[in-house]
Motif scaffolding. Structure first.
Motif, PDB file in Angstrom:
ATOM      1  N   UNK A  33       0.801  -1.199  -0.051  1.00 48.06           N
ATOM      2  CA  UNK A  33       0.405   0.376  -0.493  1.00 48.06           C
ATOM      3  C   UNK A  33       1.015   1.184  -0.006  1.00 48.06           C
ATOM      4  N   UNK A  34       0.768   2.317  -0.635  1.00 46.44           N
ATOM      5  CA  UNK A  34       1.808   3.332  -0.709  1.00 46.44           C
ATOM      6  C   UNK A  34       0.930   4.853   0.407  1.00 46.44           C
ATOM      7  N   UNK A  35       1.612   4.963   0.542  1.00 47.07           N
ATOM      8  CA  UNK A  35       1.465   6.761   1.602  1.00 47.07           C
ATOM      9  C   UNK A  35       1.800   7.794  -0.047  1.00 47.07           C
ATOM     10  N   UNK A  36       0.291   8.477  -0.257  1.00 43.57           N
ATOM     11  CA  UNK A  36       1.242   9.184  -1.359  1.00 43.57           C
ATOM     12  C   UNK A  36       1.051   9.766  -0.988  1.00 43.57           C
ATOM     13  N   UNK A  37       2.372  11.447  -0.827  1.00 46.32           N
ATOM     14  CA  UNK A  37       2.179  12.719   0.008  1.00 46.32           C
ATOM     15  C   UNK A  37       2.443  14.154  -1.462  1.00 46.32           C
ATOM     16  N   UNK A  42      -0.147  26.340  -1.232  1.00 52.64           N
ATOM     17  CA  UNK A  42      -0.805  26.246   0.532  1.00 52.64           C
ATOM     18  C   UNK A  42      -1.615  25.323   0.773  1.00 52.64           C
ATOM     19  N   UNK A  43      -1.326  24.117   0.757  1.00 53.50           N
ATOM     20  CA  UNK A  43      -1.829  22.860   1.063  1.00 53.50           C
ATOM     21  C   UNK A  43      -0.677  21.894   0.895  1.00 53.50           C
ATOM     22  N   UNK A  44      -1.445  20.298   1.494  1.00 50.71           N
ATOM     23  CA  UNK A  44      -0.986  19.038   1.225  1.00 50.71           C
ATOM     24  C   UNK A  44      -1.871  18.154   1.266  1.00 50.71           C
ATOM     25  N   UNK A  45      -1.741  17.483   0.828  1.00 54.17           N
ATOM     26  CA  UNK A  45      -2.164  16.111   0.792  1.00 54.17           C
ATOM     27  C   UNK A  45      -1.457  15.027   0.664  1.00 54.17           C
ATOM     28  N   UNK A  46      -2.820  13.583   2.272  1.00 53.70           N
ATOM     29  CA  UNK A  46      -1.843  12.869   2.701  1.00 53.70           C
ATOM     30  C   UNK A  46      -3.460  11.546   1.677  1.00 53.70           C
ATOM     31  N   UNK A  47      -2.273  10.573   0.401  1.00 58.08           N
ATOM     32  CA  UNK A  47      -3.873   9.324   0.546  1.00 58.08           C
ATOM     33  C   UNK A  47      -2.833   8.330   0.827  1.00 58.08           C
ATOM     34  N   UNK A  48      -3.327   7.211   1.131  1.00 61.33           N
ATOM     35  CA  UNK A  48      -3.731   5.729   1.140  1.00 61.33           C
ATOM     36  C   UNK A  48      -4.036   4.985  -0.288  1.00 61.33           C
ATOM     37  N   UNK A  49      -3.140   4.296  -1.035  1.00 61.56           N
ATOM     38  CA  UNK A  49      -3.282   4.293  -2.304  1.00 61.56           C
ATOM     39  C   UNK A  49      -3.156   2.534  -2.784  1.00 61.56           C
ATOM     40  N   UNK A  50      -3.815   1.881  -3.308  1.00 58.66           N
ATOM     41  CA  UNK A  50      -3.590   0.751  -3.654  1.00 58.66           C
ATOM     42  C   UNK A  50      -3.622   0.447  -5.019  1.00 58.66           C
ATOM     43  N   UNK A  51      -2.374  -0.908  -5.372  1.00 59.79           N
ATOM     44  CA  UNK A  51      -2.362  -0.060  -7.393  1.00 59.79           C
ATOM     45  C   UNK A  51      -3.417  -0.940  -7.155  1.00 59.79           C
ATOM     46  N   UNK A  52      -3.959  -0.635  -8.689  1.00 57.26           N
ATOM     47  CA  UNK A  52      -5.426  -1.441  -9.389  1.00 57.26           C
ATOM     48  C   UNK A  52      -4.764  -1.597 -10.962  1.00 57.26           C
ATOM     49  N   UNK A  53      -4.539  -2.578 -11.488  1.00 56.31           N
ATOM     50  CA  UNK A  53      -4.723  -2.768 -13.457  1.00 56.31           C
ATOM     51  C   UNK A  53      -5.314  -1.707 -13.831  1.00 56.31           C
ATOM     52  N   UNK A  57      -6.817   2.489  -6.310  1.00 55.22           N
ATOM     53  CA  UNK A  57      -7.772   2.680  -5.954  1.00 55.22           C
ATOM     54  C   UNK A  57      -6.881   3.503  -4.839  1.00 55.22           C
ATOM     55  N   UNK A  58      -8.118   5.033  -4.248  1.00 57.30           N
ATOM     56  CA  UNK A  58      -7.506   5.492  -3.162  1.00 57.30           C
ATOM     57  C   UNK A  58      -8.341   5.079  -2.172  1.00 57.30           C
ATOM     58  N   UNK A  59      -7.678   4.589  -1.193  1.00 58.74           N
ATOM     59  CA  UNK A  59      -8.614   4.001   0.039  1.00 58.74           C
ATOM     60  C   UNK A  59      -9.175   5.396   1.048  1.00 58.74           C
ATOM     61  N   UNK A  60      -7.480   6.084   1.636  1.00 59.80           N
ATOM     62  CA  UNK A  60      -8.482   7.795   2.734  1.00 59.80           C
ATOM     63  C   UNK A  60      -7.121   8.735   1.478  1.00 59.80           C
ATOM     64  N   UNK A  61      -8.406   9.463   1.784  1.00 61.86           N
ATOM     65  CA  UNK A  61      -7.569  11.015   1.558  1.00 61.86           C
ATOM     66  C   UNK A  61      -8.227  11.996   2.191  1.00 61.86           C
ATOM     67  N   UNK A  62      -7.174  12.698   2.773  1.00 60.75           N
ATOM     68  CA  UNK A  62      -6.928  13.978   3.622  1.00 60.75           C
ATOM     69  C   UNK A  62      -6.602  14.961   3.005  1.00 60.75           C
ATOM     70  N   UNK A  63      -7.087  16.468   3.390  1.00 62.33           N
ATOM     71  CA  UNK A  63      -6.893  17.074   2.603  1.00 62.33           C
ATOM     72  C   UNK A  63      -6.222  18.272   3.661  1.00 62.33           C
ATOM     73  N   UNK A  64      -4.971  18.821   3.907  1.00 65.77           N
ATOM     74  CA  UNK A  64      -5.131  19.768   5.217  1.00 65.77           C
ATOM     75  C   UNK A  64      -5.984  21.451   5.201  1.00 65.77           C
ATOM     76  N   UNK A  65      -6.970  20.806   3.956  1.00 65.45           N
ATOM     77  CA  UNK A  65      -8.043  22.017   4.648  1.00 65.45           C
ATOM     78  C   UNK A  65      -9.322  21.758   5.421  1.00 65.45           C
TER      79      UNK A  65
END
Length: 195
Positions: A33-37, A42-53, A57-65
């Protein structure tokens, strides 16, 4: 466009320096599973992403907003807000039974103590295992905003420079010298389940 049959056109995202396909391939081959930062001005996005052919597939996404809904009044593009965004994303990911992830910083350079690693520190503090050297993570003073507070206290002597440097803080009714206590207040809200 070249007419030579041996010519291979480079991929558009590579030309625009948006995707490093060699780095991405090594991350995808790991089957982790990838932790995408992704930091922005003026912002930051953190996502947990799973590879799919068929597409990632984004499992969790949080924006600093989202920190604003918890009462965050300071800048969203600094190290303390990056840490809180990572902590927020990590706690949501823990609720979805995510235990481990590997960092995917994209085309951003790896810089010691940067906002990317502040977000990683937040994810690690939430209880998710992210392989990372302790030396590359920002210091506690940097994460809590103590460095910003000390700088603001030093600038108090020059009112014009102070107001120019911290105009956004003043506009949002927060004194930058009080950033550490404000950071701790928001951190406790995240930990206590306000997410």
């Amino acid at each position: 466009m070249a007419i030579n049959k041996n010519y291979t056109a480079r991929l558009k995202r590579r030309l625009e320096q948006k995707t490093n396909y060699k780095k991405r391939l090594s991350l995808v081959k790991s089957h982790e599973l990838r932790l995408v930062v992704r930091p922005h001005l003026d912002n930051l996005v953190v996502q947990f992403v799973e590879f799919n052919e068929t597409g990632d597939k984004v499992i969790v996404t949080v924006n600093s907003k989202k920190l604003e809904s918890l009462g965050w009044k300071a800048n969203r593009g600094n190290i303390p807000s990056s840490y809180l965004t990572g902590l927020y994303a990590g706690i949501i990911a823990k609720k979805k039974n995510i235990k481990k992830a590997i960092l995917d910083s994209g085309s951003h350079r790896s810089v010691k103590g940067s906002r990317i690693y502040a977000a990683v520190k937040g994810v690690i503090d939430s209880g998710i295992n992210v392989p990372c050297s302790e030396e590359i993570l920002p210091s506690e003073d940097s994460i809590s905003g103590k460095i910003i507070s000390n700088y603001a206290s030093m600038l108090l002597k020059d009112d014009i420079v102070y107001k120019k440097q911290f105009s956004r803080y003043i506009k949002n009714s927060i004194k930058p010298e009080q950033l550490v206590s404000h950071f701790q207040e928001i951190k406790q809200k995240i930990i206590n389940g306000a997410v």
